[in-house]
Write a protein that holds these residues in place. Structure first.
Motif, PDB file in Angstrom:
ATOM      1  N   ALA A  47      34.437  35.971  40.477  1.00 33.09           N
ATOM      2  CA  ALA A  47      35.083  35.371  41.508  1.00 33.09           C
ATOM      3  C   ALA A  47      34.008  34.632  42.438  1.00 33.09           C
ATOM      4  N   MET A  48      33.097  35.726  42.899  1.00 34.01           N
ATOM      5  CA  MET A  48      32.043  35.444  43.753  1.00 34.01           C
ATOM      6  C   MET A  48      31.053  34.268  43.301  1.00 34.01           C
ATOM      7  N   LEU A  49      30.851  34.224  42.011  1.00 31.41           N
ATOM      8  CA  LEU A  49      30.098  33.170  41.416  1.00 31.41           C
ATOM      9  C   LEU A  49      30.489  32.041  41.286  1.00 31.41           C
ATOM     10  N   ALA A  50      31.932  32.168  41.048  1.00 33.77           N
ATOM     11  CA  ALA A  50      32.703  30.753  41.121  1.00 33.77           C
ATOM     12  C   ALA A  50      32.791  30.033  42.619  1.00 33.77           C
ATOM     13  N   LYS A  51      32.701  31.095  43.441  1.00 32.17           N
ATOM     14  CA  LYS A  51      32.880  30.571  44.884  1.00 32.17           C
ATOM     15  C   LYS A  51      31.533  29.809  45.250  1.00 32.17           C
ATOM     16  N   GLU A  52      30.366  30.202  44.628  1.00 29.88           N
ATOM     17  CA  GLU A  52      29.291  29.935  44.882  1.00 29.88           C
ATOM     18  C   GLU A  52      29.133  28.433  44.322  1.00 29.88           C
ATOM     19  N   ALA A  53      29.431  28.152  42.938  1.00 28.58           N
ATOM     20  CA  ALA A  53      29.382  27.120  42.400  1.00 28.58           C
ATOM     21  C   ALA A  53      30.549  26.309  42.630  1.00 28.58           C
ATOM     22  N   LEU A  54      31.788  26.372  43.079  1.00 28.86           N
ATOM     23  CA  LEU A  54      32.760  25.579  43.374  1.00 28.86           C
ATOM     24  C   LEU A  54      33.506  25.515  44.531  1.00 28.86           C
ATOM     25  N   GLY A  55      33.144  26.644  45.165  1.00 27.27           N
ATOM     26  CA  GLY A  55      34.291  26.851  46.521  1.00 27.27           C
ATOM     27  C   GLY A  55      35.186  27.968  46.144  1.00 27.27           C
ATOM     28  N   SER A  56      36.251  27.649  47.150  1.00 26.82           N
ATOM     29  CA  SER A  56      37.266  28.878  46.774  1.00 26.82           C
ATOM     30  C   SER A  56      37.919  28.274  45.525  1.00 26.82           C
ATOM     31  N   THR A  80      52.616  45.432  35.802  1.00 32.44           N
ATOM     32  CA  THR A  80      53.690  46.385  36.256  1.00 32.44           C
ATOM     33  C   THR A  80      52.853  47.893  35.755  1.00 32.44           C
ATOM     34  N   LEU A  81      51.856  47.867  35.161  1.00 29.81           N
ATOM     35  CA  LEU A  81      51.286  48.982  34.907  1.00 29.81           C
ATOM     36  C   LEU A  81      49.824  49.259  35.439  1.00 29.81           C
ATOM     37  N   GLU A  82      49.628  48.536  36.728  1.00 26.83           N
ATOM     38  CA  GLU A  82      48.191  48.817  37.326  1.00 26.83           C
ATOM     39  C   GLU A  82      48.283  49.948  38.480  1.00 26.83           C
ATOM     40  N   PHE A  83      47.244  50.606  38.520  1.00 30.68           N
ATOM     41  CA  PHE A  83      47.064  51.658  39.472  1.00 30.68           C
ATOM     42  C   PHE A  83      47.330  51.072  40.866  1.00 30.68           C
ATOM     43  N   PRO A  84      47.737  52.147  41.780  1.00 34.57           N
ATOM     44  CA  PRO A  84      48.191  51.760  43.272  1.00 34.57           C
ATOM     45  C   PRO A  84      46.837  50.847  43.791  1.00 34.57           C
ATOM     46  N   GLU A  85      45.639  51.565  43.337  1.00 28.32           N
ATOM     47  CA  GLU A  85      44.536  51.058  44.128  1.00 28.32           C
ATOM     48  C   GLU A  85      44.219  49.737  43.761  1.00 28.32           C
ATOM     49  N   THR A  86      44.785  49.223  42.495  1.00 25.38           N
ATOM     50  CA  THR A  86      44.512  47.950  42.164  1.00 25.38           C
ATOM     51  C   THR A  86      45.264  46.852  42.827  1.00 25.38           C
ATOM     52  N   TYR A  87      46.593  47.206  43.055  1.00 24.83           N
ATOM     53  CA  TYR A  87      47.614  46.442  43.886  1.00 24.83           C
ATOM     54  C   TYR A  87      46.890  46.269  45.246  1.00 24.83           C
ATOM     55  N   LYS A  88      46.414  47.170  45.745  1.00 28.28           N
ATOM     56  CA  LYS A  88      45.895  47.057  47.097  1.00 28.28           C
ATOM     57  C   LYS A  88      44.499  46.331  47.204  1.00 28.28           C
ATOM     58  N   PHE A  89      43.704  46.396  46.070  1.00 24.38           N
ATOM     59  CA  PHE A  89      42.429  45.910  46.038  1.00 24.38           C
ATOM     60  C   PHE A  89      42.573  44.220  46.034  1.00 24.38           C
ATOM     61  N   VAL A  90      43.638  44.127  45.271  1.00 24.99           N
ATOM     62  CA  VAL A  90      43.747  42.554  44.828  1.00 24.99           C
ATOM     63  C   VAL A  90      44.091  41.615  46.046  1.00 24.99           C
ATOM     64  N   GLU A  91      44.857  42.340  47.059  1.00 29.65           N
ATOM     65  CA  GLU A  91      45.278  41.847  48.135  1.00 29.65           C
ATOM     66  C   GLU A  91      44.131  41.802  49.103  1.00 29.65           C
ATOM     67  N   GLU A  92      43.433  42.860  49.155  1.00 25.90           N
ATOM     68  CA  GLU A  92      42.440  42.848  50.048  1.00 25.90           C
ATOM     69  C   GLU A  92      41.287  41.803  49.800  1.00 25.90           C
ATOM     70  N   PHE A  93      40.902  41.728  48.499  1.00 26.77           N
ATOM     71  CA  PHE A  93      39.820  40.940  47.840  1.00 26.77           C
ATOM     72  C   PHE A  93      40.024  39.561  48.354  1.00 26.77           C
ATOM     73  N   SER A  94      41.275  39.078  47.944  1.00 22.59           N
ATOM     74  CA  SER A  94      41.606  37.518  48.514  1.00 22.59           C
ATOM     75  C   SER A  94      41.472  37.528  49.772  1.00 22.59           C
ATOM     76  N   ARG A  95      42.017  38.446  50.579  1.00 18.92           N
ATOM     77  CA  ARG A  95      42.060  38.137  52.346  1.00 18.92           C
ATOM     78  C   ARG A  95      40.650  38.168  52.602  1.00 18.92           C
ATOM     79  N   THR A  96      39.838  39.101  52.200  1.00 18.11           N
ATOM     80  CA  THR A  96      38.353  39.188  52.693  1.00 18.11           C
ATOM     81  C   THR A  96      37.685  37.986  52.285  1.00 18.11           C
ATOM     82  N   TYR A  97      37.731  37.554  51.039  1.00 16.42           N
ATOM     83  CA  TYR A  97      36.950  36.426  50.727  1.00 16.42           C
ATOM     84  C   TYR A  97      37.464  35.094  50.840  1.00 16.42           C
ATOM     85  N   GLY A  98      39.080  34.900  51.263  1.00 19.81           N
ATOM     86  CA  GLY A  98      39.671  33.834  51.316  1.00 19.81           C
ATOM     87  C   GLY A  98      40.141  33.070  49.968  1.00 19.81           C
TER      88      GLY A  98
END
Ligand code: SF4
Ligand code: SF4
Ligand code: ZN
Length: 584
Positions: free
Chosen positions: A152-161, A170-188
């Motif tokens: 995602a960060m390399l793509a941002k560098e290459a193409l923008g967002s 439905t089988l993700e760890f609770p940490e993953t659900y939290k992280f996915v939201e945080e990551f998209s928010r933090t890096y836009g």
């Protein structure tokens, strides 16, 4: 080919390029790859091993490395749930590492490898620009792990967002659900979440499917088809006008598994037809990914700090045993629930508790036991054949029959459908069974057989898992409120959905309906013979001749209408010769 990691003995850090960027030394060979051990992870290993570890250490499989040398090797005792040290270098040899804390060690390692990392970044960014330039749309398949975060960060560098496509298995760890939201928010990054997870959560969840299909294993990953691939297919079908005009960036790397070892940087989807996978870090090692993460300060999933080497579905059968063990420790409540399902399966299938505790469930091979349903009666006119059956009554039967033709009730209260190929199907519910008749022209028999056997397989075995809903490019197979329905407004009866396999094909038991134009009756006198009754004397004679040519003893009766044959000859062998006799 991936190069081995070397160790600069002057700077006491791993090097992945030719030379250490601090002192210019080439270092000495250290390991195939390295994964840094985080502080909390180190505490976990220390507790399990009963040995204090240096602060700045790495791991390669069951080997802990400090100062470029093996500090300790260990073995997993999965049954007793413990780690046993095998070789231990001893604390006295690790004076230097004791003084370097994790953060400082990583800072030095980045300094020693910065040229190599810059080169890796430059190559990957250029590759992304070039590989996606011919597509109107680009998405990042974002699973919440470090690899997709780096992409995602390399793509941002290459193409923008670029939008992140997160498939909720439905089988993700609770940490993953939290992280996915945080990551998209933090890096836009715009976040697209597949919402079909709700379907599986509410109706046919993973645990229920385990009961029906058996737990997933490395040989039978039905969970990937249902929870991962099909949502992507649905996304493509529902949101993209031209699936071939979109590029999907993934963090797949060749060193992750033997299967992935053959992946090219650009792959055309094998299971998801029309999908283009672009894999910019395909040739990166674990250490390269980790150092890039640290160098750029990329946010990562908390699971890594806990000691997980990979992030993915928590019951994944492909997780290496050591990581499976770590998962059981860090997320014991999730594991306990799954263990109950595994133990119930083990009891029902004569397996021991050890089978579960040793992780042998991960190697389960489904029995794929077939319950054959043959015609009870066959009638042959001059130009037509009629097959009559009694089959179990399943609600999915009538749904799947719709893809053959319009179903209408006739004057005898039979549901009747005539297909575009001219053959006819009639059925009527009689108690727990369905009386089914298939009538087709003799000349069309072989093509009708192939088609009807496939449709009836689905009709009788469908558990409405929805896994095939993405296999129809017109979106006619819909999974709604726990039901799989065929939308006749969309279905054009192309039958291409039948080319894809149904999930039940990898289960323990399944019904297989045979549209065979002969009956097989055991000898009424108890001799080790079977009577084979054919629709016509000509076919019987031809089959008998072919058996004789193979040296099989055959008796011909009624001019060829009936032949008597050794009971050892299987139904499949007879079927093969009947089909070739019908072809001429
Ligand atoms: S036919 Fe039924 S069981 Fe088979 S994949 Fe489709 S929905 Fe699942
Ligand atoms: S693939 Fe063809 S036959 Fe199957 S549901 Fe879709 S339109 Fe109908
Ligand atoms: Zn150096």
């Amino acid at each position: 080919m991936m190069k081995n990691v070397r160790w600069c003995t002057s700077c006491n850090v791993p090097i992945i390029g030719e030379l250490c960027n601090i002192c210019g030394n080439s270092g000495r060979r250290c390991a195939k790859d390295l994964k840094p051990i985080f502080n909390s992870e180190r505490a976990l290993f220390e507790e399990l091993l009963g040995i204090r570890l240096p602060s700045f250490t790495f791991r390669y499989r069951n080997r802990i490395i400090s100062e470029g040398r093996t500090f300790l090797t260990f073995k997993l005792d999965a049954v007793n749930k413990r780690l046993m040290p095998l070789y231990h270098q001893g604390q006295e040899n690790t004076g230097y590492a004791e003084e370097v804390d994790f953060a400082e060690g990583i800072r030095l390692t980045i300094k020693a490898n910065v040229k190599h990392l810059k080169e890796k970044e430059r190559t990957a960014v250029n590759f992304i620009k070039e590989a996606t330039s011919n597509y109107s749309r680009t998405f990042i398949l974002f699973g919440g792990g470090k690899d997709s975060a780096v992409v995602a960060m390399l793509a941002k560098e290459a193409l923008g967002s670029v939008p992140l496509l997160f498939i909720d298995t439905t089988l993700e760890f609770p940490e993953t659900y939290k992280f996915v939201e945080e990551f998209s928010r933090t890096y836009g990054f715009p976040l697209i979440k597949d919402d079909d997870g709700e379907y599986y959560r509410a109706k046919l969840n993973f645990f229920q499917l385990c009961k029906r299909l058996g737990p997933p294993s490395i040989y039978c990953r039905w969970c990937c088809h249902i929870f991962k691939e099909q949502p992507v297919r649905r996304f493509i079908n529902n949101h993209l006008n031209d699936p071939t005009d979109a590029a999907f960036l993934t963090g797949i790397r060749r060193c992750e598994s033997r299967r992935r070892g053959n992946y090219a940087p650009i792959e055309l989807g094998k299971r998801i037809v029309g999908q283009t996978l672009v894999q910019p870090i395909n040739d990166w090692s674990d250490l390269e990914v980790w150092l890039y993460v640290f160098w750029k300060g990329i946010k990562i999933n908390d699971l890594y700090e806990l000691g997980h080497a990979r992030v993915g579905c928590w019951p994944c059968p492909c997780t290496p045993p050591l990581m499976d063990f770590v998962r059981q420790l860090t997320h014991s409540s999730l594991w306990t629930k799954f263990e109950e399902v595994l133990l119930a399966y083990a009891t029902e299938n004569n397996r021991s508790r050890e089978w579960v505790r040793k992780g042998l469930w991960r190697l389960r091979r489904p029995k794929r036991q077939k319950i054959f349903v043959y015609p009870l009666h066959i009638e042959g006119g001059d130009s037509e054949i009629l097959f009559k059956y009694f089959i179990p009554h399943k609600t999915s039967l009538f749904e799947w029959l719709k893809i053959l033709g319009d179903v209408k009730a006739d004057e005898d209260k039979y549901l009747k459908l005539k297909t575009k190929r001219g053959f006819e199907v009639r059925c009527k519910i009689e108690g727990p069974q369905v009386k089914l008749m298939v009538k087709c022209a003799k000349r069309d028999y072989i093509s009708v057989k192939t088609l009807i056997e496939k449709v009836l397989f689905r009709s009788l075995n469908c558990i409405e898992c929805g896994a095939c809903s993405g296999s129809c490019s017109k979106g006619a197979i819909q999974a709604i409120e726990g039901k799989v329905i065929i939308n006749l407004k969309k279905c054009d009866r192309c039958w291409s959905c039948l080319k894809n396999s149904c999930i039940v094909q990898d289960s323990e038991k399944m019904y297989v309906v045979k549209l065979d134009p002969f009956s097989l009756i055991p000898c009424e006198k108890g001799l080790p013979m079977n009577h084979v009754i054919f629709l016509s004397k000509e076919i019987g004679k031809r089959v008998a001749e072919r058996f004789k040519a193979r040296g099989v003893n055959v008796e011909i009766h009624e001019g060829g209408k009936v032949i008597c044959i050794d009971a050892d000859i299987t139904r499949e062998e007879i079927e093969e010769l009947v089909l070739s006799a019908l072809e001429g």
